[in-house]
Design a protein around this motif. Sequence first.
Motif, PDB file in Angstrom:
ATOM      1  N   MET A 177       5.264  -8.108   4.672  1.00  0.00           N
ATOM      2  CA  MET A 177       3.893  -8.598   4.553  1.00  0.00           C
ATOM      3  C   MET A 177       3.595  -9.730   5.539  1.00  0.00           C
ATOM      4  O   MET A 177       2.462  -9.883   5.985  1.00  0.00           O
ATOM      5  CB  MET A 177       3.634  -9.074   3.128  1.00  0.00           C
ATOM      6  N   VAL A 230       2.098  -8.573   9.028  1.00  0.00           N
ATOM      7  CA  VAL A 230       0.754  -8.025   9.184  1.00  0.00           C
ATOM      8  C   VAL A 230       0.021  -8.859  10.232  1.00  0.00           C
ATOM      9  O   VAL A 230      -0.046 -10.090  10.113  1.00  0.00           O
ATOM     10  CB  VAL A 230      -0.012  -8.046   7.846  1.00  0.00           C
ATOM     11  N   ALA A 266      -7.295  -6.573   9.526  1.00  0.00           N
ATOM     12  CA  ALA A 266      -6.166  -6.757   8.609  1.00  0.00           C
ATOM     13  C   ALA A 266      -6.350  -7.940   7.667  1.00  0.00           C
ATOM     14  O   ALA A 266      -5.424  -8.282   6.925  1.00  0.00           O
ATOM     15  CB  ALA A 266      -4.884  -6.937   9.418  1.00  0.00           C
ATOM     16  N   THR A 314      -7.791  -8.337   4.870  1.00  0.00           N
ATOM     17  CA  THR A 314      -7.597  -8.056   3.443  1.00  0.00           C
ATOM     18  C   THR A 314      -6.140  -7.802   3.092  1.00  0.00           C
ATOM     19  O   THR A 314      -5.794  -7.683   1.920  1.00  0.00           O
ATOM     20  CB  THR A 314      -8.421  -6.835   3.002  1.00  0.00           C
ATOM     21  N   MET A 315      -5.275  -7.723   4.112  1.00  0.00           N
ATOM     22  CA  MET A 315      -3.841  -7.503   3.896  1.00  0.00           C
ATOM     23  C   MET A 315      -3.011  -8.724   4.266  1.00  0.00           C
ATOM     24  O   MET A 315      -1.783  -8.686   4.228  1.00  0.00           O
ATOM     25  CB  MET A 315      -3.378  -6.298   4.723  1.00  0.00           C
ATOM     26  N   ASN A 317      -3.516  -7.892  -1.413  1.00  0.00           N
ATOM     27  CA  ASN A 317      -3.026  -7.653  -0.052  1.00  0.00           C
ATOM     28  C   ASN A 317      -2.126  -6.421   0.006  1.00  0.00           C
ATOM     29  O   ASN A 317      -2.265  -5.574   0.893  1.00  0.00           O
ATOM     30  CB  ASN A 317      -2.234  -8.864   0.451  1.00  0.00           C
ATOM     31  N   ASN A 332      -4.003  -3.084  -0.543  1.00  0.00           N
ATOM     32  CA  ASN A 332      -4.774  -2.708   0.645  1.00  0.00           C
ATOM     33  C   ASN A 332      -3.887  -2.122   1.736  1.00  0.00           C
ATOM     34  O   ASN A 332      -4.288  -1.187   2.431  1.00  0.00           O
ATOM     35  CB  ASN A 332      -5.542  -3.918   1.169  1.00  0.00           C
ATOM     36  N   LEU A 333      -2.683  -2.665   1.899  1.00  0.00           N
ATOM     37  CA  LEU A 333      -1.758  -2.109   2.889  1.00  0.00           C
ATOM     38  C   LEU A 333      -1.279  -0.728   2.465  1.00  0.00           C
ATOM     39  O   LEU A 333      -1.211   0.194   3.287  1.00  0.00           O
ATOM     40  CB  LEU A 333      -0.568  -3.050   3.081  1.00  0.00           C
ATOM     41  N   SER A 383       3.943  -4.277  11.106  1.00  0.00           N
ATOM     42  CA  SER A 383       4.544  -4.729   9.856  1.00  0.00           C
ATOM     43  C   SER A 383       5.842  -4.002   9.501  1.00  0.00           C
ATOM     44  O   SER A 383       6.565  -4.440   8.598  1.00  0.00           O
ATOM     45  CB  SER A 383       3.546  -4.590   8.699  1.00  0.00           C
TER      46      SER A 383
END
Length: 368
Positions: free
Chosen positions: A114, A117, A123, A125-126, A327, A330-331, A353
């Motif tokens: 994470m 990212v 990105a 929201t992640m 997060n 969303n990913l 990532s």
Amino acid sequence: MRIAVVRELRDDEQRVALVPDLVGRLTALGYEVVVETGAGLEAQHSDEEYVAAGALIADDPHTDADLVLSVQPLERHEARRLRPGTTTVGFLPVDAVPEVVETLATGGVRSFAMERVPRISRAQTMDALSSQALVSGYRCAIVAAGMLRRFFPLNMTAAGTVPPAEVLVLGAGVAGLQAIATARRLGAVVKAYDVRAAAAEEIRSVGAQAIELDLPTLEGSGGYAREMGEERARLQQELLTPYVAAADALITTAALPGRRAPLLVSRAMVEQMRPGSVVVDLAADTGGNVEGSVAGDVVRIGQAQVWGGRNVASQLPGPASRLYAQNVVNLVALMTRDGVLDPDFDDEIVAASCVTGAPGAAGEGSGA
């Protein structure tokens, strides 16, 4: 496909990788969600809440999972139990846990970190680093207010006037700006400094006075600062010394991803602070911005109490888990097609990532 949400094993970790409110997001994508027994208790989420949200509860969800979600890196013994083809998503600092990365790679496990990212608009929201920094920054200001044996706000009473506390924040990224905003809401007079030129306007936007030193700025990529040289660091400390000495509370939040935190404040600078002063070092976990700070402990330097942060976001596990879980979901959604986890490695978020198991990497085990 089955998603396993594991219980965190690190002693100081109270967060959970998925909260009940977001289980439905994953089941709607076609996944079966299995949560390890007691995984959410420290974050105030019971097993019954997960079941009501559509998840299953199991004592050992790792072994038959297609995707394993965690906050901290899996322990090595956990990684060994994963079957080839499994995918993991969580924080995975490669330099800190090389043995876990090696176990995942040699076991044919694909892993996504994470913290890798990229900081691009698509990105946001992640971006778990930013969401957890938000929590940490708030926590820092609350710690400083709680430790300082005086009011933060100005108080004008019939018995006289009590002046507001003076707070100095060093580092104005997400955590620093949240610390500034929280200290301001509590009524303190706040000054702040960051090595990036763009930060001055952001500091003013949350109600603090931006300190501007006659030094070159250190703009870096992704919103972070570049590492500074020894001579610049010495001059910066010299120029910041009077501001540190005048502060009732000093909060430091400067970080460099994947590297040791920059040393901003020397022991000699802290020794010039007034009796009863407080120092909160958010970066103590990664080497410290303040010389002599100790992660997870309070030490005395001169007349000041110095609080060293350790896994600070986990100290507010409810909101931290909620933000982190969003997060992660969303990913996962980005990598899901027709109910199947199918990462598109032409996507820069996915490629950046990935740590182990990227297509085309030597032995399918190298990082992307």
